[in-house]
Design an enzyme around this catalytic site. Structure first.
Site: not given
Length: 293
Positions: A198, A244
């Site tokens: 991610s 993230h």
């Protein structure tokens, strides 16, 4: 005085310059050397010898994109990254200890009789290997959903970015974004394990937006995708917001350098920016290690 035609020397038969024993009456249209059928290379007019073809190709400039990437038809890096993620996931299914050995974990150094673990104890590889792992299948539906979403995003964004950036820049973008996310996790929550691509995917999100703005294309779709994913990141538990956000920031910084580098010094600026970002991540990792000691 007359000359006897029968006594005149026979004309010399031309031989291929690369194969002296082969007769030929064909000559290279550029250098005029005799060439046999094995040495003939079809040219716009007539035939050329291998050396002239090689010399001609060396003077032809390779087509490049506006950001300096070589024009390629096959997204080789994207396909390789997807393959590595899938192979790592299969390894997770085969070996129960695979995730624990390679997941991202800042950890702590050895203290007395207590063994050290994680990046803090010298396991630097976790900063990148963790980005190729995903939530195991035994953790319900999230396991397969995790890798499916990341690979879908990589397949949708990867080929387009790889085309415009070129393979080298795209690889740097992906790897440093992945490491950037894990470094921020190491700084904020060193004892929290994490897996997933991610961070790298968020780096691609940021790069897609920056490059899109640079090329003057509509970026509303990628903005929506970034916003909705950030909402999910800070809404649901069990998601590493550090990975993230770290990947997003790293990808944005690199993308700005890649997209807006001056044309005359494009490559130098892009290489320098990559080196600076990589160096900063090394420094931040060292700082996190010092704090964990």
């Amino acid at each position: 005085m007359s000359t006897d035609p029968a006594q005149a020397p026979a004309p010399e038969v031309p031989m291929c310059y690369r194969h002296p024993g082969r007769e030929t009456y064909v000559r290279c249209t550029r250098c005029d050397r005799p060439i046999c059928p094995d040495c003939m290379r079809v040219a716009a007019v007539g035939h050329q010898c291998p050396e002239c073809v090689r010399d001609g190709n060396s003077t032809v400039r390779e087509p490049r994109t506006v950001l300096g990437g070589r024009v390629r038809n096959r997204p080789a890096v994207t396909l390789t990254l997807i393959s590595l993620n899938v192979l790592a996931y299969l390894a997770e299914l085969v070996s129960p200890t695979f995730v624990g050995r390679f997941e991202m974990l800042g950890g702590m150094p050895a203290r007395g009789r207590l063994p050290g673990i994680g990046v803090a104890d010298g396991e630097w590889y976790r900063l990148i290997t963790g980005a190729f792992l995903h939530v195991p299948m035994d953790q319900g539906g999230l396991g397969i959903t995790h890798i499916l979403f990341n690979m879908w995003a990589l397949w949708v964004l990867g080929p387009q970015l790889e085309h415009v950036l070129g393979r080298a820049r795209f690889t740097v973008l992906y790897v440093l974004s992945a490491i950037g996310g894990n470094v921020l996790l190491y700084l904020v929550a060193p004892l929290q394990p994490a897996v997933g691509a991610s961070g790298a995917i968020f780096g691609l999100f940021a790069a897609f937006f920056v490059v899109g703005r640079r090329l003057g294309v509509d970026t509303r779709g990628i903005v929506f995708l970034i916003v909705i994913n950030l909402v999910f990141t800070f809404t649901f538990s069990g998601i590493s917001w550090e990975g993230h956000v770290g990947g997003l920031v790293t990808g944005a910084v690199l993308a700005v350098a890649f997209a807006y580098a001056p044309r005359r010094r494009q490559k130098a600026v892009q290489v320098a920016a990559s080196a600076v970002v990589a160096g900063l991540l090394v420094v931040l990792t060292a700082v996190a290690t010092a704090l964990a000691s």
